[in-house]
Motif scaffolding. Structure first.
Motif, mmCIF file in Angstrom:
data_model
loop_
_atom_site.group_PDB
_atom_site.id
_atom_site.type_symbol
_atom_site.label_atom_id
_atom_site.label_comp_id
_atom_site.label_asym_id
_atom_site.label_seq_id
_atom_site.Cartn_x
_atom_site.Cartn_y
_atom_site.Cartn_z
ATOM 1 N N HIS A 330 -9.154 -1.998 5.317
ATOM 2 C CA HIS A 330 -8.915 -2.899 4.183
ATOM 3 C C HIS A 330 -7.612 -2.523 3.462
ATOM 4 C CE1 HIS A 330 -12.844 -4.942 4.314
ATOM 5 N NE2 HIS A 330 -13.309 -3.772 4.742
ATOM 6 N N LEU A 331 -7.399 -1.221 3.290
ATOM 7 C CA LEU A 331 -6.159 -0.767 2.653
ATOM 8 C C LEU A 331 -4.948 -1.144 3.492
ATOM 9 C CD1 LEU A 331 -4.626 0.869 0.501
ATOM 10 C CD2 LEU A 331 -5.065 2.922 1.885
ATOM 11 N N ILE A 332 -5.051 -0.944 4.795
ATOM 12 C CA ILE A 332 -3.938 -1.264 5.694
ATOM 13 C C ILE A 332 -3.623 -2.753 5.634
ATOM 14 C CG2 ILE A 332 -3.276 -1.427 8.130
ATOM 15 C CD1 ILE A 332 -4.707 1.206 8.587
ATOM 16 N N ASN A 333 -4.651 -3.588 5.683
ATOM 17 C CA ASN A 333 -4.426 -5.033 5.647
ATOM 18 C C ASN A 333 -3.775 -5.461 4.337
ATOM 19 O OD1 ASN A 333 -5.222 -7.370 7.524
ATOM 20 N ND2 ASN A 333 -5.745 -8.170 5.501
ATOM 21 N N ALA A 334 -4.184 -4.842 3.232
ATOM 22 C CA ALA A 334 -3.602 -5.179 1.928
ATOM 23 C C ALA A 334 -2.123 -4.820 1.881
ATOM 24 C CB ALA A 334 -4.365 -4.457 0.821
ATOM 25 N N ILE A 335 -1.781 -3.636 2.401
ATOM 26 C CA ILE A 335 -0.373 -3.239 2.387
ATOM 27 C C ILE A 335 0.437 -4.080 3.365
ATOM 28 C CG2 ILE A 335 1.235 -1.320 2.690
ATOM 29 C CD1 ILE A 335 -0.966 0.584 1.945
ATOM 30 N N MET A 336 -0.190 -4.472 4.478
ATOM 31 C CA MET A 336 0.487 -5.376 5.406
ATOM 32 C C MET A 336 0.859 -6.682 4.724
ATOM 33 S SD MET A 336 -1.428 -5.119 9.083
ATOM 34 C CE MET A 336 -1.363 -3.650 10.110
ATOM 35 N N LEU A 337 -0.043 -7.165 3.867
ATOM 36 C CA LEU A 337 0.245 -8.405 3.138
ATOM 37 C C LEU A 337 1.502 -8.259 2.294
ATOM 38 C CD1 LEU A 337 -3.264 -9.635 1.911
ATOM 39 C CD2 LEU A 337 -1.729 -10.807 3.479
ATOM 40 N N THR A 338 1.602 -7.170 1.547
ATOM 41 C CA THR A 338 2.804 -6.965 0.727
ATOM 42 C C THR A 338 4.033 -6.768 1.609
ATOM 43 O OG1 THR A 338 2.459 -4.550 0.605
ATOM 44 C CG2 THR A 338 1.414 -5.902 -1.078
ATOM 45 N N SER A 339 3.853 -6.162 2.798
ATOM 46 C CA SER A 339 4.966 -5.947 3.705
ATOM 47 C C SER A 339 5.519 -7.276 4.218
ATOM 48 C CB SER A 339 4.539 -5.075 4.883
ATOM 49 O OG SER A 339 4.117 -3.809 4.431
ATOM 50 N N LEU A 340 4.623 -8.165 4.627
ATOM 51 C CA LEU A 340 5.070 -9.471 5.105
ATOM 52 C C LEU A 340 5.661 -10.292 3.969
ATOM 53 C CD1 LEU A 340 2.312 -10.550 7.659
ATOM 54 C CD2 LEU A 340 4.430 -9.300 8.026
ATOM 55 N N LEU A 341 5.121 -10.135 2.770
ATOM 56 C CA LEU A 341 5.690 -10.820 1.611
ATOM 57 C C LEU A 341 7.120 -10.350 1.378
ATOM 58 C CD1 LEU A 341 4.763 -12.846 -0.595
ATOM 59 C CD2 LEU A 341 4.347 -10.866 -2.057
ATOM 60 N N SER A 342 7.343 -9.041 1.511
ATOM 61 C CA SER A 342 8.679 -8.474 1.357
ATOM 62 C C SER A 342 9.622 -9.000 2.420
ATOM 63 C CB SER A 342 8.606 -6.941 1.440
ATOM 64 O OG SER A 342 9.878 -6.380 1.649
ATOM 65 N N CYS A 343 9.155 -9.010 3.681
ATOM 66 C CA CYS A 343 10.000 -9.457 4.779
ATOM 67 C C CYS A 343 10.391 -10.926 4.606
ATOM 68 C CB CYS A 343 9.269 -9.252 6.100
ATOM 69 S SG CYS A 343 10.315 -9.452 7.560
ATOM 70 N N GLY A 344 9.421 -11.766 4.285
ATOM 71 C CA GLY A 344 9.719 -13.184 4.087
ATOM 72 C C GLY A 344 10.639 -13.416 2.906
ATOM 73 N N ASN A 345 10.479 -12.623 1.852
ATOM 74 C CA ASN A 345 11.342 -12.720 0.680
ATOM 75 C C ASN A 345 12.797 -12.425 1.050
ATOM 76 O OD1 ASN A 345 11.893 -12.939 -2.164
ATOM 77 N ND2 ASN A 345 11.984 -10.706 -2.246
ATOM 78 N N GLY A 346 13.011 -11.355 1.810
ATOM 79 C CA GLY A 346 14.362 -11.006 2.227
ATOM 80 C C GLY A 346 14.954 -12.020 3.177
ATOM 81 N N ILE A 347 14.127 -12.569 4.061
ATOM 82 C CA ILE A 347 14.605 -13.556 5.028
ATOM 83 C C ILE A 347 15.032 -14.837 4.317
ATOM 84 C CG2 ILE A 347 13.810 -15.110 6.845
ATOM 85 C CD1 ILE A 347 12.143 -12.693 7.863
ATOM 86 N N LEU A 348 14.241 -15.281 3.322
ATOM 87 C CA LEU A 348 14.627 -16.483 2.592
ATOM 88 C C LEU A 348 15.925 -16.262 1.833
ATOM 89 C CD1 LEU A 348 12.419 -19.069 0.991
ATOM 90 C CD2 LEU A 348 14.243 -18.173 -0.440
ATOM 91 N N PHE A 349 16.112 -15.042 1.316
ATOM 92 C CA PHE A 349 17.370 -14.698 0.640
ATOM 93 C C PHE A 349 18.536 -14.841 1.608
ATOM 94 C CE2 PHE A 349 20.661 -11.854 -0.811
ATOM 95 C CZ PHE A 349 20.648 -11.973 -2.193
ATOM 96 N N ALA A 350 18.398 -14.268 2.813
ATOM 97 C CA ALA A 350 19.468 -14.328 3.803
ATOM 98 C C ALA A 350 19.729 -15.760 4.243
ATOM 99 C CB ALA A 350 19.114 -13.451 5.004
ATOM 100 N N ALA A 351 18.668 -16.543 4.439
ATOM 101 C CA ALA A 351 18.830 -17.924 4.883
ATOM 102 C C ALA A 351 19.542 -18.769 3.832
ATOM 103 C CB ALA A 351 17.463 -18.525 5.198
#
Length: 564
Positions: A330-351
């Motif tokens: 459960h902890l891993i999945n929660a941190i994965m969520l924030t990780s993907l949120l971070s990745c998508g945030n940076g990608i939208l910035f670059a795009a």
């Protein structure tokens, strides 16, 4: 007049509202304000590169290549991306201007190629936004399947819009904290692998490299014997060609770094350590914790077990449940969520920044070049948010299938961009030589050049052609068009632009290495601006934290304790 012959600009001073100090900005920065500090750029390089592939999809390729195939495939491709990184680095540190690698292609090769490269890079980032949202929704199904896809898409896009539309500094701070969670997760998973493999687990089972012996280091894919092991390794390299990235994200924000000539060299030079630690390390650990023929993993991949694509299907989670370790998934999945949120945030910035520069250079409608008073390209951000709605495809198709669509489309665009960067670097290298400019005078001198650019360009071409090597048996018309349509579209687009715009190839020795005065502006900016001091985060992630520095820190702490 050719597009590469643009008018030089002058240096201007822009008030930094957040600090109350005057900030010198090159007008060549096209009104994007330099608000990102060293720690934000460093963690942006990590946050933008590490996401879906490392946490969601890498484990599904283990049965194709086996632990050795996965490890070798990622290691070889990381070496290639390091070569590409050296091409990015030397040019970007020399001229940290907006959308720098596309600007370089326009000035030093041909505007027709730059036009095509700009759209390839933008499409890559644009497709990655809905890909990350789709992956994030898959992770949510770890807890419940009641969450509608539409709700996930709207909520995530609202978060991205809030972080990207108000202030680059706000974006930088958000990316800083989100990326720290991602780094923590990787350290945690690596620690879990090490301690459990030496016997620190509830079963007291010191399994070590057991699964490299049984069932073996290589899996068989498409064939049997050594040929099957080869194709399995090639398949893992194909995934790595999508997963392993990073230099383009640093290069997309160089125009918004406060002290680019001080910050950027450490970002690029440390890239090899990030490659080795995050990507190669992840590939190694995944092959240690479970065997490639694990029945639970096979059931998730085949779709006969619910939870495929979430952390339930992660090799780490499977290993934890097998060792009777509860709660951690459960902890891993929660941190994965924030990780993907971070990745998508940076990608939208670059795009959005890519589309912004495309609008200014005439490669996209002009209104995309408009910004707010604080330098935010709101129309470009808005367009990228609208493209994020493609994640709604998950309503009718299986989310994991939709994710594969975006992965293959992004891979073609990414490798086309890498090929263009390597070609541009070769022109830059030869122009320096012909014009009598020593590379020793550059602020960053890349390693292994020009050979690294030859390797990078060749491997990018091979990656594009081998992307669909496994759709031939049996042949899939749908995946053939997904994998190879853009590979035909890009050359046609380049030829059309060359004919319509009448662009000219810039012969070696005649290129404007000053970029119409932009390099001079950056030089003046660096002379006038007060460099931002280097913080501990930068030193830790830049690879500049030397042993003598660590020893000095420990000794100083010891003296403080003795004094007390």
């Amino acid at each position: 007049m050719d597009d590469h012959k643009e008018k030089a600009h002058s240096v201007n001073v822009d008030p930094d509202v957040s600090s109350g100090e005057a900030q010198v900005l090159p007008s060549g920065a096209t009104h994007l304000q330099r608000r990102l500090g060293g720690k934000e750029v460093q963690l942006f390089a990590i946050g933008g590169a590490i996401g879906t592939s490392v946490f969601v999809t890498m484990g599904t390729w283990l049965p194709r290549g086996g632990p050795a195939g996965l490890f070798i495939g990622y290691t070889l491709w990381c070496l290639n991306v390091w070569c590409v990184n050296e091409c990015f680095a030397e040019m970007a540190v020399y001229a940290p201007v907006p959308s720098c690698f596309i600007t370089f292609t326009s000035y030093w090769v041909d505007e027709a190629l730059a036009f095509t490269q700009a759209w390839a890079f933008f499409l890559c980032q644009a497709f990655l936004v809905p890909a990350e949202i789709t992956a994030l929704h898959i992770l949510i199904t770890f807890w419940t399947d009641k969450m509608p896809v539409e709700a996930t898409v709207i909520i995530v896009l609202a978060i991205y819009g809030g972080l990207n539309c108000f202030d680059a500094e706000l974006f930088g701070k958000a990316e800083f904290w989100l990326s720290i969670g991602k780094v923590f997760l990787i350290f945690f998973l690596f620690g879990f692998t090490f301690f459990t493999m030496v016997g620190c687990n509830p079963l007291k089972d010191a399994y070590g490299f057991r699964y490299w012996n049984t069932p073996g280091p290589f899996a068989e894919y498409l064939s049997t014997g050594s040929l099957g092991a080869f194709w399995g390794t090639v398949s893992c390299m194909s995934l790595a060609s999508f997963a392993v990235c990073g230099p383009e994200y640093v290069s997309s924000v160089v125009a918004e770094a406060k002290s680019p000539r001080r910050v950027l060299p450490s970002c690029y030079s440390s890239f090899k350590w990030r490659l080795m630690f995050f990507f190669v390390g992840s590939a190694l650990c995944i092959g240690i914790v479970i065997p490639y023929n694990d029945p639970t993993l096979a059931a998730f991949i085949a779709g006969t077990a619910s939870g495929g694509g979430t952390s339930k299907a992660s090799p780490y989670t499977i290993a934890m449940e097998r060792m009777n370790i509860r709660g951690l998934p459960h902890l891993i999945n929660a941190i994965m969520l924030t990780s993907l949120l971070s990745c998508g945030n940076g990608i939208l910035f670059a795009a959005s920044r890519a589309l912004f520069v495309m609008g200014q250079a005439g490669r996209a409608p002009k209104f995309f070049a408009k910004t707010t008073k604080r330098g935010i390209p709101v129309y470009s951000v808005g367009a990228c948010l609208l493209l994020g709605l493609l994640a709604m495809m998950g309503v009718s198709d299986a989310a994991y299938t939709v994710l594969k669509y975006f992965i293959d489309l992004c891979t073609v665009c990414q490798q086309f961009n890498y090929m263009c960067v390597c070609i541009t670097y070769l022109h830059f290298y030869r122009n320096l030589k012909v014009q009598g400019i020593s590379r020793d005078t550059l602020p960053y001198k890349a390693k292994f050049q020009p050979y690294a650019s030859y390797v990078g360009a060749t491997m990018a071409v091979l990656a594009m052609f081998f992307l669909g090597f496994d759709i031939l048996k049996p042949f899939s018309l749908k995946w053939f068009f997904i994998d190879y349509t853009l590979l035909g579209v890009f050359p046609i687009l380049g030829v059309l632009v060359k004919i319509i715009k009448k662009t000219k190839y810039i012969r070696i020795g005649t290129a404007d290495l000053g970029l119409g005065g932009l390099v001079k502006e950056v030089d003046d900016y660096e002379d006038l601006v007060t460099p931002e001091p280097e913080g501990w985060v930068e030193r830790l992630f830049s690879g500049l934290w030397e042993w003598k520095d660590l020893t000095r820190l420990v000794m100083r702490k010891s003296k403080d304790v003795e004094t007390l």
